[in-house]
Design a protein around this motif. Structure first.
Motif, short mmCIF file in Angstrom:
data_model
loop_
_atom_site.label_atom_id
_atom_site.label_comp_id
_atom_site.label_asym_id
_atom_site.label_seq_id
_atom_site.Cartn_x
_atom_site.Cartn_y
_atom_site.Cartn_z
N UNK A 30 73.26 47.16 25.85
CA UNK A 30 74.04 48.14 25.08
C UNK A 30 75.53 47.82 25.10
N UNK A 31 76.02 47.25 26.19
CA UNK A 31 77.46 47.00 26.34
C UNK A 31 77.86 45.57 26.00
N UNK A 32 76.93 44.72 25.71
CA UNK A 32 77.19 43.29 25.56
C UNK A 32 78.23 42.96 24.49
N UNK A 33 78.12 43.56 23.34
CA UNK A 33 79.01 43.20 22.23
C UNK A 33 79.32 44.43 21.39
N UNK A 34 80.56 44.52 20.96
CA UNK A 34 80.93 45.63 20.08
C UNK A 34 80.56 45.35 18.63
N UNK A 35 80.23 44.10 18.32
CA UNK A 35 79.91 43.74 16.93
C UNK A 35 78.44 43.43 16.70
#
Length: 141
Positions: free
Chosen positions: A49-54
């Motif tokens: 869930x936190x890996x990438x904002x895109x």
């Protein structure tokens, strides 16, 4: 028999797994990630869930009602009720009992001495079962 690839000398298994998942999803693969226990499942869930904002990496646990329509599934065990079999990412220190049902298996091995030794054992077990695994030293990029 599936294609089996070992990725070794991984510094951060969770982050590396997320990068593999992102790449596999870009190729439209459906993925099962086999973890050792509920704690590891929870940690990987958070990392995805936190890996990438895109990048959106939609995932649920295998026993979730949405599993049949979700491309990334997390589980502590394999069963006959697995809805897709493109790619299995194994984070456990043992060869999965029914690895043959997948098109491809990726084994992730950290740089930890104990984990590396377990990885070598799995490599031999795959060979003994008639699979010729490949080996790649993990890249940090």
């Amino acid at each position: 028999m599936p294609r089996v690839d070992f990725h070794s000398q991984v510094n951060d298994k969770y982050n590396y797994t997320c990068r593999l998942v992102r790449k596999a999803r870009a190729a439209n693969c459906q993925i099962i990630i086999l973890v050792k226990d509920e704690d590891q499942l929870r940690l990987l869930d958070e990392e995805l869930w936190q890996f990438s904002t895109t990048d959106f990496l939609p995932h649920v646990s295998l026993n979730d009602a949405l599993a049949p329509v979700t491309p990334i599934l997390l589980t502590t065990h394999l069963s006959n009720a697995i809805p897709h079999r493109d790619l299995l990412i194994n984070l456990r220190n043992e060869v999965p009992d029914s690895f043959e049902q997948f098109n491809r298996v990726i084994e992730i091995v950290s740089s930890d001495t104990e984990d590396a030794q377990a990885g070598r054992q799995r490599f031999k077990q795959y060979q003994q079962s008639g699979v010729q695994p490949t080996h790649t030293v993990a890249s940090t990029t």
